[in-house]
Design an enzyme around this catalytic site. Structure first.
Site, PDB file in Angstrom:
ATOM      1  N   GLU A  59       3.966   9.417  -1.145  1.00 30.56           N
ATOM      2  CA  GLU A  59       2.556   9.197  -1.443  1.00 30.56           C
ATOM      3  C   GLU A  59       1.911  10.415  -2.087  1.00 30.56           C
ATOM      4  O   GLU A  59       1.179  10.281  -3.075  1.00 30.56           O
ATOM      5  CB  GLU A  59       1.816   8.823  -0.158  1.00 30.56           C
ATOM      6  CG  GLU A  59       0.322   8.619  -0.343  1.00 30.56           C
ATOM      7  CD  GLU A  59      -0.388   8.278   0.950  1.00 30.56           C
ATOM      8  OE1 GLU A  59      -1.628   8.200   0.930  1.00 30.56           O
ATOM      9  OE2 GLU A  59       0.283   8.086   1.977  1.00 30.56           O
TER      10      GLU A  59
ATOM     11  N   ARG B  51     -11.198  17.875  10.102  1.00 30.19           N
ATOM     12  CA  ARG B  51     -10.354  16.694  10.304  1.00 30.19           C
ATOM     13  C   ARG B  51      -9.067  17.038  11.037  1.00 30.19           C
ATOM     14  O   ARG B  51      -8.553  16.211  11.816  1.00 30.19           O
ATOM     15  CB  ARG B  51     -10.045  16.058   8.949  1.00 30.19           C
ATOM     16  CG  ARG B  51      -9.008  14.957   9.001  1.00 30.19           C
ATOM     17  CD  ARG B  51      -8.869  14.301   7.647  1.00 30.19           C
ATOM     18  NE  ARG B  51      -7.685  13.485   7.533  1.00 30.19           N
ATOM     19  CZ  ARG B  51      -7.371  12.772   6.455  1.00 30.19           C
ATOM     20  NH1 ARG B  51      -8.171  12.795   5.407  1.00 30.19           N
ATOM     21  NH2 ARG B  51      -6.268  12.058   6.418  1.00 30.19           N
TER      22      ARG B  51
ATOM     23  N   ASN C 226      -2.727  -1.300   7.970  1.00 28.65           N
ATOM     24  CA  ASN C 226      -4.046  -1.911   7.759  1.00 28.65           C
ATOM     25  C   ASN C 226      -3.821  -3.421   7.748  1.00 28.65           C
ATOM     26  O   ASN C 226      -3.817  -4.082   6.712  1.00 28.65           O
ATOM     27  CB  ASN C 226      -4.655  -1.427   6.448  1.00 28.65           C
ATOM     28  CG  ASN C 226      -4.929   0.060   6.469  1.00 28.65           C
ATOM     29  OD1 ASN C 226      -5.514   0.577   7.417  1.00 28.65           O
ATOM     30  ND2 ASN C 226      -4.486   0.770   5.453  1.00 28.65           N
TER      31      ASN C 226
ATOM     32  N   GLU D  11       6.454  21.856  -4.499  1.00 30.63           N
ATOM     33  CA  GLU D  11       5.374  22.624  -3.871  1.00 30.63           C
ATOM     34  C   GLU D  11       4.905  23.739  -4.795  1.00 30.63           C
ATOM     35  O   GLU D  11       3.698  24.005  -4.900  1.00 30.63           O
ATOM     36  CB  GLU D  11       5.875  23.201  -2.551  1.00 30.63           C
ATOM     37  CG  GLU D  11       4.831  24.018  -1.794  1.00 30.63           C
ATOM     38  CD  GLU D  11       5.400  24.639  -0.519  1.00 30.63           C
ATOM     39  OE1 GLU D  11       4.639  24.836   0.434  1.00 30.63           O
ATOM     40  OE2 GLU D  11       6.614  24.926  -0.492  1.00 30.63           O
TER      41      GLU D  11
ATOM     42  N   GLU E 171     -10.272   5.009   9.384  1.00 27.01           N
ATOM     43  CA  GLU E 171     -10.400   4.551   8.006  1.00 27.01           C
ATOM     44  C   GLU E 171     -10.923   3.113   7.936  1.00 27.01           C
ATOM     45  O   GLU E 171     -10.439   2.283   7.163  1.00 27.01           O
ATOM     46  CB  GLU E 171      -9.072   4.689   7.276  1.00 27.01           C
ATOM     47  CG  GLU E 171      -8.592   6.127   7.185  1.00 27.01           C
ATOM     48  CD  GLU E 171      -7.257   6.297   6.508  1.00 27.01           C
ATOM     49  OE1 GLU E 171      -7.028   7.369   5.922  1.00 27.01           O
ATOM     50  OE2 GLU E 171      -6.417   5.368   6.574  1.00 27.01           O
TER      51      GLU E 171
ATOM     52  N   GLU F  71       0.853  -1.186   0.000  1.00 30.01           N
ATOM     53  CA  GLU F  71       0.000   0.000   0.000  1.00 30.01           C
ATOM     54  C   GLU F  71       0.892   1.240   0.000  1.00 30.01           C
ATOM     55  O   GLU F  71       1.759   1.395   0.852  1.00 30.01           O
ATOM     56  CB  GLU F  71      -0.910   0.001   1.218  1.00 30.01           C
ATOM     57  CG  GLU F  71      -1.897   1.172   1.221  1.00 30.01           C
ATOM     58  CD  GLU F  71      -2.949   1.073   2.307  1.00 30.01           C
ATOM     59  OE1 GLU F  71      -3.559   2.103   2.623  1.00 30.01           O
ATOM     60  OE2 GLU F  71      -3.161  -0.033   2.826  1.00 30.01           O
TER      61      GLU F  71
ATOM     62  N   TRP G  17     -13.920  13.098   3.636  1.00 26.32           N
ATOM     63  CA  TRP G  17     -12.513  12.881   4.004  1.00 26.32           C
ATOM     64  C   TRP G  17     -11.891  14.069   4.733  1.00 26.32           C
ATOM     65  O   TRP G  17     -10.861  13.932   5.395  1.00 26.32           O
ATOM     66  CB  TRP G  17     -11.696  12.522   2.773  1.00 26.32           C
ATOM     67  CG  TRP G  17     -12.032  11.160   2.258  1.00 26.32           C
ATOM     68  CD1 TRP G  17     -12.882  10.854   1.235  1.00 26.32           C
ATOM     69  CD2 TRP G  17     -11.549   9.915   2.760  1.00 26.32           C
ATOM     70  NE1 TRP G  17     -12.955   9.494   1.058  1.00 26.32           N
ATOM     71  CE2 TRP G  17     -12.140   8.892   1.986  1.00 26.32           C
ATOM     72  CE3 TRP G  17     -10.674   9.557   3.794  1.00 26.32           C
ATOM     73  CZ2 TRP G  17     -11.889   7.539   2.217  1.00 26.32           C
ATOM     74  CZ3 TRP G  17     -10.416   8.199   4.014  1.00 26.32           C
ATOM     75  CH2 TRP G  17     -11.013   7.213   3.232  1.00 26.32           C
TER      76      TRP G  17
ATOM     77  N   ASP H 275      -2.321  14.549   6.380  1.00 21.84           N
ATOM     78  CA  ASP H 275      -1.848  13.267   5.857  1.00 21.84           C
ATOM     79  C   ASP H 275      -0.705  13.470   4.872  1.00 21.84           C
ATOM     80  O   ASP H 275      -0.885  13.314   3.666  1.00 21.84           O
ATOM     81  CB  ASP H 275      -3.007  12.527   5.174  1.00 21.84           C
ATOM     82  CG  ASP H 275      -2.680  11.077   4.850  1.00 21.84           C
ATOM     83  OD1 ASP H 275      -1.685  10.559   5.381  1.00 21.84           O
ATOM     84  OD2 ASP H 275      -3.426  10.460   4.070  1.00 21.84           O
TER      85      ASP H 275
ATOM     86  N   ARG I 130      -0.967   4.504  16.836  1.00 21.22           N
ATOM     87  CA  ARG I 130      -0.991   5.628  15.899  1.00 21.22           C
ATOM     88  C   ARG I 130      -2.027   6.666  16.320  1.00 21.22           C
ATOM     89  O   ARG I 130      -3.176   6.330  16.624  1.00 21.22           O
ATOM     90  CB  ARG I 130      -1.281   5.150  14.473  1.00 21.22           C
ATOM     91  CG  ARG I 130      -0.199   4.248  13.909  1.00 21.22           C
ATOM     92  CD  ARG I 130      -0.500   3.851  12.485  1.00 21.22           C
ATOM     93  NE  ARG I 130      -0.012   4.802  11.517  1.00 21.22           N
ATOM     94  CZ  ARG I 130      -0.709   5.243  10.480  1.00 21.22           C
ATOM     95  NH1 ARG I 130      -1.963   4.879  10.310  1.00 21.22           N
ATOM     96  NH2 ARG I 130      -0.173   6.096   9.629  1.00 21.22           N
TER      97      ARG I 130
ATOM     98  N   LYS J 184      -3.111   0.501  14.446  1.00 16.92           N
ATOM     99  CA  LYS J 184      -4.014   1.475  13.836  1.00 16.92           C
ATOM    100  C   LYS J 184      -5.430   1.036  14.175  1.00 16.92           C
ATOM    101  O   LYS J 184      -5.822  -0.097  13.861  1.00 16.92           O
ATOM    102  CB  LYS J 184      -3.819   1.539  12.321  1.00 16.92           C
ATOM    103  CG  LYS J 184      -4.793   2.468  11.609  1.00 16.92           C
ATOM    104  CD  LYS J 184      -4.556   2.476  10.095  1.00 16.92           C
ATOM    105  CE  LYS J 184      -5.557   3.380   9.378  1.00 16.92           C
ATOM    106  NZ  LYS J 184      -5.342   3.405   7.910  1.00 16.92           N
TER     107      LYS J 184
END
Length: 869
Positions: free
Chosen positions: A443, A386, A255, A561, A336, A212, A592, A415, A369, A332
């Site tokens: 990511e 969030r 996960n 950026e 999610e 992942e 989200w 994130d 976490r 975790k």
């Protein structure tokens, strides 16, 4: 100016098999590059080394042979290694020292367990060394994993003594010596200790072999539901980790597979721990809190149920029988979709403590976490945020965790975005162990197809002073445990290396893994120090190589950026899918919570205490005051903290929207300079790594234009404010595919619209080839012709470019683009460029592009671009 480049094919990274791709290079070389011209002449003073074939598999542990004259300067080094320890780690230290010095200096060293009666390197703990050399009086390492390095003259012999608090310390001392020699630096007395006890990597590997958020091939640990038969790659990974002082690795996805703790799987996982053990790397596992129910077949996994606690105790005992040096668990939960203690009305502290108590007798730890949030937030609730979640979920639990629990906190509250503020949770947990979670795998920062050196970002985070308790409290000292006097703490990074030969796909991405290890050992190191040592170890000590590579790396985060998501708005990638190409509005109107609440009047999240979500109030008062006011909030975090109109004036004197336009053009221009800067190193770097890096730079230069055009077009469309320089949406050198005469090609809308030049593309949905024909009508001259098309994973379309019926070029759309999933749509993640330079055109010439579809890939085309040379 357009120019031709090479890009690795899907099936191989072999330099003999390449696709030809185009990028649009900036006409602006940049002040740094111009200044380099004179400096690079220095390299002429050095004799070029004889280049050997390399693949990148050795990472920074190349131990490349030094030039003869340099090697002779180390002629006084001993030829004997005395190791007083017999553990696997101690033996690795001795053999690594012999291996490295032999490779670099062409000298054969012998290894002895007793004094060899000649000059020697002596490796051991302080007690062991004093027994062997009673006159050794050097200060001992203060930390069990620290080391000292010192010369000693005794018994008429010269010694270099490497004393480790434990065998790990000896190993780290050996790697320090080898790093000095590889950089052609003299050995000198030194005393070092790591910043904190937890210096881990997390791997998000799945038992089926996928990873992942992994962008460099399949798992080195797992395949087809089992641990791989051959774990030699794991041993080499352990060696790399140890060389930069990393001492732990979580080998499976956070996960977690629900059967991670099955007895059969524990037996298999023990083989991974065996492969890591000689390098002092302790294995840990991610586990699911529902394991007592799923694996143990209990009716509940309520952490306060005595049967559940007993199950965890028995399971941990089982693990330690198979893996005596097991490090612990990463958890975790309640995030999610992962099950957690909230199902039973319990807290994270109650869940973590149940598991931690089972680990305590064995010295294991729980990294729980802090990434706990609701991914079904109500977009219509203007107070929903969030970013608040970490603080809101954990602040009240401070001081309620067992002593072997560490809260693993992502460096920012969202994130791993290209820029976000430091999480306020670091300042809030004053009676709880903390570790910072960083991300080596890119990511949201280009997925190792774009060069983004992340150490400057991490330094910015670690150096941020949160002013907790109204005193100086930089993040680095909080996670080290210094600020609040906590016994545990440290650094964790999601690494996600894979089976790609060079570990992370992009040769430059290895600088992030190296840099993380260096910062975890010593967060006071500077970015410049880390860049310079990595470059020397990876590409050699030639001044020209050092100047160019260091220059490319040092500003790459800022450049990325600029052409993606500046001003704290977030990455602007497709956040509900692949996290790669532009997907601006994917952040909006869903649960989200990565919103920036844009409309035609303004943009940005209002997180103020006065009128917004109140997030800013989670910071200590001194920092909160800075963020609350538009007068003092830094522009780099503006849109994270405030909602402002598009014509809001930044501190630099530009309006917000004009800055967005300018930064994207500036960033794309710098990315466009990467290939030409890299080309100056031809002949100074081995062919394979040179060609792989050049191909990726060429791709990034082209993809930066996709980003530039998408983001600027979107901002201009939503704000209704034109670019003062008239660049946005004006592409006079382009011929849109849908404006060409089509035979078989049909028009489709591209989603999101801003990821193609006109919001549309042409596709060939018949078995036979389709063509697009145009008469450019350009003045006679020499041109570079570029074709922007889309390369989907569903097939490998063929393209032919013809001038007046004669072939100019042929290529196949089969590049390996992230992510490793099938994206059947033409969009900003699949957009590619091909070029051919030096084409002589006349006003009446005809260009034809022929596309041959393959296996569901309809040979999609965006535009043709002509640039006069």
């Amino acid at each position: 100016m357009l120019h031709t480049v090479l890009f690795p094919k899907k099936s191989s990274i072999s330099p003999s098999r390449w696709d030809t791709v185009i990028v649009n290079r900036s006409k602006i070389a940049g002040m740094r590059l111009r200044a380099a011209v004179n400096l690079l002449g220095l390299s002429l003073l050095f004799v070029a080394p004889c280049l050997r074939a390399e693949t990148g598999a050795e990472g920074w542990l190349r131990y490349a042979p030094l030039p003869l004259q340099v090697a002779q300067e180390y002629g006084a080094l001993p030829l004997c290694i005395v190791t007083t320890g017999k553990s696997p780690v101690a033996l690795s230290a001795a053999s690594e020292l012999a291996r490295g010095l032999h490779s670099m200096l062409s000298r054969n060293l012998k290894i002895s367990s007793t004094n060899c009666g000649e000059d020697a390197f002596v490796l051991g703990t302080p007690l062991e060394i004093r027994h062997l050399l009673p006159t050794w009086k050097t200060e001992s390492p203060k930390d069990p994993e620290g080391f000292s390095l010192a010369p000693l003259v005794a018994h008429e012999h010269h010694y270099w003594v490497i004393a480790g608090g434990t065998d790990r310390g000896q190993l780290y001392g050996v790697f320090h010596v080898l790093e000095l020699v590889a950089q052609q630096k003299p050995l000198a007395a030194d005393l070092e200790s790591p910043s904190s006890p937890i210096r881990w990597v997390n791997q998000w590997d799945n038992f089926d072999g996928s990873i992942e958020r992994g962008y460099a091939g399949r798992s080195i640990f797992f395949d087809n539901g089992h641990v791989r038969p051959d774990l030699s790659r794991v041993s080499e990974y352990g060696r790399l980790l140890a060389s930069v002082g990393l001492n732990g690795a979580t080998v499976n996805n956070v996960n977690a597979n629900l059967h991670t703790l099955d007895p059969e799987m524990i037996h298999e996982l023990a083989r991974i721990a065996d492969a890591f053990r000689p390098w002092g790397v302790r294995m840990s596992l991610s586990v699911d809190l529902s394991s007592p129910q799923v694996v143990g077949h209990l009716p509940t996994f309520d952490p306060l149920d005595p049967e559940v606690a007993a199950w965890w105790k028995a399971k941990v005992n089982e693990i330690y029988r198979a893996i005596p040096d097991f490090a612990g668990f990463v958890i975790k939960a309640d995030s999610e979709g992962r099950p957690g203690p909230s199902k039973y009305g319990r807290t994270p502290a109650q869940a973590a403590n149940t598991v931690a108590r089972a680990l305590q007798p064995h010295g294991g730890v729980v990294l729980y976490r802090g990434f706990v949030y609701n991914n079904h937030l109500d977009w219509n609730d203007l107070k929903a945020d969030r970013a608040r979640a970490g603080y809101d979920n954990f602040r009240a639990l401070d001081g309620k965790f067992e002593r072997n629990v560490v809260i693993q906190i992502k460096h920012g509250p969202i994130d791993f975005q290209v820029r976000e503020p430091v999480s306020p949770l670091f300042a809030a947990l004053r009676h709880t162990n903390q570790a910072i979670e960083l991300q080596v795998t890119q990511e949201y920062t280009g997925q190792q197809r774009h060069m983004v050196f992340l150490v400057p970002m991490w330094k910015w985070v670690l150096d941020t002073d949160l002013h907790a308790q109204n005193r100086n409290t930089p993040v680095s000292e909080i996670v080290e445990g210094k600020t609040f006097h906590q016994p545990l703490g440290g650094f964790v990074a999601v690494a996600n290396v894979g089976l790609d030969t060079n570990w992370l796909h992009h040769p430059m991405a290895m600088a992030n893994l190296y840099g993380f290890g260096k910062l975890a050992w010593d967060p006071d190191l500077t970015t410049a120090e880390i860049i310079d040592s990595w470059t020397r170890l990876t590409f050699g000590n030639d001044p020209k190589v050092i100047f160019i590579v260091n220059g490319l790396l040092e500003n790459s985060w800022r450049v990325y950026e600029q052409y993606t998501g500046p001003l704290g708005i977030g990455g602007l990638t497709n956040i509900i899918s692949v996290h790669y190409g532009p997907g601006i509005e994917s952040a909006e109107r869903n649960g989200w919570g990565q919103w920036f609440r844009a409309d035609n009047k303004g943009i940005g999240m209002d997180r103020t205490v006065a009128t917004g979500t109140g997030y800013i109030g989670q910071y200590p008062p001194k920092l909160a005051k800075i963020y609350e006011s538009l007068e003092t909030c830094p522009d780099s975090l503006l849109l994270f903290m405030h909602h402002v109109p598009y014509d809001y004036m930044l501190h630099n004197g530009k309006t917000l929207v004009q800055y967005v336009y300018d930064s994207h053009y500036e960033g794309a221009a710098v990315a466009g300079s990467y290939p030409s800067r890299w080309r100056t190193l031809h002949g100074l770097i081995d062919d394979q790594r040179y060609n792989e890096t050049l191909a990726l730079f060429e791709y990034e230069a082209g993809h930066a234009i996709v980003w530039r055009d998408a983001v600027t077009a979107w901002f201009q469309n939503i704000s209704g404010i034109q670019d003062k320089l008239g660049r946005v949406g004006q592409y006079p050198d382009r011929i849109e595919a849908e404006s060409m005469q089509a035979d078989g090609y049909t028009t489709v809308n591209v989603t999101p619209w801003e990821t193609s030049s006109s919001g549309r593309a042409m596709v060939c949905n018949r078995p036979a080839p389709c063509t697009l024909t145009t008469k450019p009508g350009r003045p006679e001259g020499t041109y570079t012709i570029g074709v922007r098309y889309f390369d989907l994973r569903t097939g490998a379309s063929q393209y032919d470019l013809l001038l007046n019926g004669k072939s100019l070029a042929h290529w196949t759309a089969n590049a390996t683009l992230p992510p490793a999933v099938v994206d059947p749509h033409p969009d900003g993640s699949t957009s590619m460029l091909f070029t051919i330079a030096g084409v002589h055109l006349k006003p009446r010439d005809t260009l034809t592009l022929r596309g041959t579809p393959d296996q569901g890939e309809p040979a999609p085309v965006d535009y043709i671009e002509l640039e006069k040379q």
